[in-house]
Design a protein around this motif. Structure first.
Motif, mmCIF file in Angstrom:
data_model
loop_
_atom_site.group_PDB
_atom_site.id
_atom_site.type_symbol
_atom_site.label_atom_id
_atom_site.label_comp_id
_atom_site.label_asym_id
_atom_site.label_seq_id
_atom_site.Cartn_x
_atom_site.Cartn_y
_atom_site.Cartn_z
ATOM 1 N N PRO A 42 0.837 -1.208 0.000
ATOM 2 C CA PRO A 42 0.000 0.000 0.000
ATOM 3 C C PRO A 42 0.871 1.257 0.000
ATOM 4 N N TYR A 43 0.319 2.312 -0.549
ATOM 5 C CA TYR A 43 1.000 3.608 -0.590
ATOM 6 C C TYR A 43 0.567 4.444 0.596
ATOM 7 N N ARG A 44 1.425 5.377 1.000
ATOM 8 C CA ARG A 44 1.093 6.360 2.042
ATOM 9 C C ARG A 44 1.625 7.704 1.575
ATOM 10 N N ASP A 45 0.784 8.732 1.684
ATOM 11 C CA ASP A 45 1.256 10.067 1.330
ATOM 12 C C ASP A 45 1.970 10.695 2.520
ATOM 13 N N ALA A 46 2.439 11.916 2.349
ATOM 14 C CA ALA A 46 3.220 12.591 3.392
ATOM 15 C C ALA A 46 2.423 12.802 4.673
ATOM 16 N N ALA A 47 1.097 12.839 4.586
ATOM 17 C CA ALA A 47 0.249 13.014 5.767
ATOM 18 C C ALA A 47 -0.132 11.678 6.400
ATOM 19 N N GLY A 48 0.324 10.576 5.816
ATOM 20 C CA GLY A 48 0.028 9.260 6.379
ATOM 21 C C GLY A 48 -1.252 8.631 5.856
ATOM 22 N N ASN A 49 -1.911 9.272 4.899
ATOM 23 C CA ASN A 49 -3.137 8.717 4.319
ATOM 24 C C ASN A 49 -2.812 7.523 3.435
ATOM 25 N N ALA A 50 -3.595 6.472 3.584
ATOM 26 C CA ALA A 50 -3.355 5.238 2.836
ATOM 27 C C ALA A 50 -3.963 5.302 1.444
ATOM 28 N N ALA A 51 -3.317 4.628 0.522
ATOM 29 C CA ALA A 51 -3.845 4.403 -0.823
ATOM 30 C C ALA A 51 -3.617 2.933 -1.152
ATOM 31 N N LEU A 52 -4.440 2.395 -2.012
ATOM 32 C CA LEU A 52 -4.351 0.984 -2.355
ATOM 33 C C LEU A 52 -3.055 0.659 -3.098
ATOM 34 N N PRO A 53 -2.595 -0.577 -2.958
ATOM 35 C CA PRO A 53 -1.387 -0.974 -3.691
ATOM 36 C C PRO A 53 -1.653 -1.019 -5.193
ATOM 37 N N LEU A 54 -0.588 -0.859 -5.959
ATOM 38 C CA LEU A 54 -0.652 -0.932 -7.415
ATOM 39 C C LEU A 54 0.266 -2.047 -7.893
ATOM 40 N N SER A 55 0.177 -2.362 -9.152
ATOM 41 C CA SER A 55 1.064 -3.360 -9.741
ATOM 42 C C SER A 55 2.514 -2.899 -9.624
ATOM 43 N N VAL A 56 3.397 -3.816 -9.268
ATOM 44 C CA VAL A 56 4.818 -3.500 -9.198
ATOM 45 C C VAL A 56 5.444 -3.492 -10.587
ATOM 46 N N GLN A 57 4.730 -4.020 -11.551
ATOM 47 C CA GLN A 57 5.242 -4.211 -12.898
ATOM 48 C C GLN A 57 4.547 -3.252 -13.864
ATOM 49 N N PRO A 58 5.286 -2.643 -14.769
ATOM 50 C CA PRO A 58 4.652 -1.785 -15.777
ATOM 51 C C PRO A 58 3.671 -2.571 -16.643
ATOM 52 N N VAL A 59 2.713 -1.862 -17.194
ATOM 53 C CA VAL A 59 1.706 -2.447 -18.073
ATOM 54 C C VAL A 59 1.775 -1.705 -19.402
ATOM 55 N N ILE A 60 1.854 -2.443 -20.488
ATOM 56 C CA ILE A 60 1.855 -1.837 -21.814
ATOM 57 C C ILE A 60 0.442 -1.961 -22.380
ATOM 58 N N VAL A 61 -0.078 -0.860 -22.905
ATOM 59 C CA VAL A 61 -1.408 -0.864 -23.520
ATOM 60 C C VAL A 61 -1.222 -0.670 -25.015
ATOM 61 N N LEU A 62 -1.704 -1.652 -25.767
ATOM 62 C CA LEU A 62 -1.562 -1.664 -27.218
ATOM 63 C C LEU A 62 -2.931 -1.534 -27.882
ATOM 64 N N ALA A 63 -2.919 -1.170 -29.156
ATOM 65 C CA ALA A 63 -4.147 -1.067 -29.946
ATOM 66 C C ALA A 63 -4.030 -2.011 -31.138
ATOM 67 N N ALA A 64 -5.162 -2.542 -31.563
ATOM 68 C CA ALA A 64 -5.194 -3.424 -32.729
ATOM 69 C C ALA A 64 -6.596 -3.407 -33.316
ATOM 70 N N ASP A 65 -6.691 -3.778 -34.580
ATOM 71 C CA ASP A 65 -8.012 -3.929 -35.180
ATOM 72 C C ASP A 65 -8.557 -5.319 -34.829
ATOM 73 N N GLY A 66 -9.801 -5.567 -35.192
ATOM 74 C CA GLY A 66 -10.442 -6.832 -34.855
ATOM 75 C C GLY A 66 -9.710 -8.061 -35.360
ATOM 76 N N PRO A 67 -9.300 -8.099 -36.643
ATOM 77 C CA PRO A 67 -8.582 -9.278 -37.131
ATOM 78 C C PRO A 67 -7.251 -9.517 -36.405
ATOM 79 N N THR A 68 -6.546 -8.458 -36.057
ATOM 80 C CA THR A 68 -5.283 -8.621 -35.325
ATOM 81 C C THR A 68 -5.548 -9.160 -33.926
ATOM 82 N N LEU A 69 -6.608 -8.675 -33.273
ATOM 83 C CA LEU A 69 -6.973 -9.212 -31.958
ATOM 84 C C LEU A 69 -7.267 -10.713 -32.057
ATOM 85 N N ALA A 70 -7.978 -11.124 -33.104
ATOM 86 C CA ALA A 70 -8.287 -12.546 -33.290
ATOM 87 C C ALA A 70 -7.000 -13.352 -33.478
#
Length: 136
Positions: A42-70
């Motif tokens: 979990p994350y904490r800001d400078a005031a001690g407020n909690a935030a939910l954990p995030l992925s430790v690993q980067p995520v790549i977001v790609l685009a494709a047309d329908g046939p490429t997705l298939a």
């Protein structure tokens, strides 16, 4: 830091912005559910407020047309990489059971895929997602 695995989300390029965001969120929840070890502390800001954990690993977001997705889905099946999938009919449902019901009606070869998410060895992900491009 270089990871052994890679997370890639591929979203169909002709969707409305709200649909792209919706699909991306659902796909990442599938990837995370299958690999809870990717979640950091979990994350904490400078005031001690909690935030939910995030992925430790980067995520790549790609685009494709329908046939490429298939093609990408076919490559997943051939390499036995289990993807998170989102089909067009799921936009008309309102809950998980309904999503699974419309998904169960789909044939792998004819499903109207709008998004796919995978986490696997980074070289395998690169081969599977060949033809997709960086999302604009």
């Amino acid at each position: 830091m270089q990871f052994e695995t890679k997370i890639a989300l591929v979203v169909r390029d002709d969707l409305a912005v709200w649909q792209k965001l919706n699909v991306t969120a659902f796909l990442m929840s599938g990837v995370t559910g299958a690999a809870p070890e990717i979640m950091g502390e979990p994350y904490r800001d400078a005031a001690g407020n909690a935030a939910l954990p995030l992925s430790v690993q980067p995520v790549i977001v790609l685009a494709a047309d329908g046939p490429t997705l298939a093609t990408i889905r076919r490559r997943c099946l051939e390499r036995e990489v289990v993807p998170a999938l989102y089909v067009e009919e799921m936009f008309a449902t309102g809950h998980d059971a309904a999503n699974r019901a419309v998904f169960a009606e789909q044939q792998p070869e004819t499903a109207k895929l709008v998004g796919l998410g995978i986490r696997a060895d980074r070289r395998v992900v690169d081969r599977i997602t060949k033809g997709a491009r960086m999302h604009p």
